[in-house]
Write a protein that holds these residues in place. Sequence first.
Motif, PDB file in Angstrom:
ATOM      1  N   THR A  86       0.859  -1.186   0.000  1.00 54.89           N
ATOM      2  CA  THR A  86       0.000   0.000   0.000  1.00 54.89           C
ATOM      3  C   THR A  86       0.892   1.232   0.000  1.00 54.89           C
ATOM      4  N   SER A  87       0.707   2.101  -0.976  1.00 53.24           N
ATOM      5  CA  SER A  87       1.618   3.229  -1.139  1.00 53.24           C
ATOM      6  C   SER A  87       1.110   4.127  -2.254  1.00 53.24           C
ATOM      7  N   VAL A  88       1.837   5.220  -2.468  1.00 46.68           N
ATOM      8  CA  VAL A  88       1.623   6.030  -3.655  1.00 46.68           C
ATOM      9  C   VAL A  88       2.786   5.745  -4.607  1.00 46.68           C
ATOM     10  N   TYR A  89       2.445   5.382  -5.831  1.00 46.11           N
ATOM     11  CA  TYR A  89       3.462   4.998  -6.815  1.00 46.11           C
ATOM     12  C   TYR A  89       3.618   6.099  -7.855  1.00 46.11           C
ATOM     13  N   PHE A  90       4.856   6.474  -8.088  1.00 42.66           N
ATOM     14  CA  PHE A  90       5.155   7.518  -9.059  1.00 42.66           C
ATOM     15  C   PHE A  90       6.011   6.959 -10.183  1.00 42.66           C
ATOM     16  N   CYS A  91       5.670   7.382 -11.365  1.00 44.68           N
ATOM     17  CA  CYS A  91       6.482   7.119 -12.546  1.00 44.68           C
ATOM     18  C   CYS A  91       7.249   8.400 -12.876  1.00 44.68           C
ATOM     19  N   ALA A  92       8.461   8.237 -13.369  1.00 43.90           N
ATOM     20  CA  ALA A  92       9.263   9.386 -13.788  1.00 43.90           C
ATOM     21  C   ALA A  92       9.978   9.043 -15.084  1.00 43.90           C
ATOM     22  N   GLY A 108       5.068  11.823 -13.062  1.00 41.62           N
ATOM     23  CA  GLY A 108       3.621  11.800 -13.172  1.00 41.62           C
ATOM     24  C   GLY A 108       2.995  12.169 -11.842  1.00 41.62           C
ATOM     25  N   ASP A 109       1.670  12.210 -11.799  1.00 44.08           N
ATOM     26  CA  ASP A 109       0.960  12.626 -10.593  1.00 44.08           C
ATOM     27  C   ASP A 109       0.641  11.474  -9.645  1.00 44.08           C
ATOM     28  N   GLY A 110       1.093  10.291  -9.959  1.00 44.97           N
ATOM     29  CA  GLY A 110       1.016   9.208  -9.003  1.00 44.97           C
ATOM     30  C   GLY A 110      -0.230   8.354  -9.090  1.00 44.97           C
ATOM     31  N   THR A 111      -0.092   7.145  -8.556  1.00 44.31           N
ATOM     32  CA  THR A 111      -1.215   6.220  -8.380  1.00 44.31           C
ATOM     33  C   THR A 111      -1.287   5.867  -6.911  1.00 44.31           C
ATOM     34  N   ARG A 112      -2.450   6.125  -6.325  1.00 45.30           N
ATOM     35  CA  ARG A 112      -2.639   5.776  -4.913  1.00 45.30           C
ATOM     36  C   ARG A 112      -3.209   4.369  -4.850  1.00 45.30           C
TER      37      ARG A 112
END
Lengths: 116, 110
Positions: A86-92, A108-112
């Motif tokens: 469980t986390s916030v995932y960011f792509c760059a 990016g703005d992330g996936t919760r």
Amino acid sequence: DAGITQSPRHKVTETGTPVTLRCHQTENHRYMYWYRQDPGHGLRLIHYSYGVKDTDKGEVSDGYSVSRSKTEDFLLTLESATSSQTSVYFCAISESGTGAFAQPQHFGDGTRLSIL
Amino acid sequence: SQQGEEDPQALSIQEGENATMNCSYKTSINNLQWYRQNSGRGLVHLILIRSNEREKHSGRLRVTLDTSKKSSSLLITASRAADTASYFCATGSNNNDMRFGAGTRLTVKP
């Protein structure tokens, strides 16, 4: 803003289920990265890619796999999700040039992601 | 494990004042970057400073790097309410590694 789209933006799923997060870029950048962000930890690198089909592990790669079949798409898969993911995932992304981690990254703005 | 550690963890100032945030790290680096993150958004790159540089400027931002002390500072001059955000340092190493600190939460009061 750099053309980076993460999908989905929010997801709730159950322990043990597979989950795939997608990062799509329109910048034709060579490098792509997946991070997770947890309170008190800053961002931690999961995996990164330095070209189509070229990927390498980051600091916290256990339990995650990635694939990059096209320049514009970088997928992150949790084969069997656990509550600790469980986390916030960011792509760059970052341009080619002097090498990974030697240039500015655009996020990016992330996936919760919540795993119950 | 984190490489960079920001200090302070939180900072609250009035509009117009300067804000200084510090970052310390442990091992040799190739470069150090500063990022800003607004609530609910991704990180935005501010400045990259290479290990052979000592100071860089960008608008109201000034970054210094002291490799002998393994530390960097970010100065925001004449702060605005819109500068309210979390600020992160990230260290890049020659072994294809990049580590972020836990960040400094800056609040600028109007």
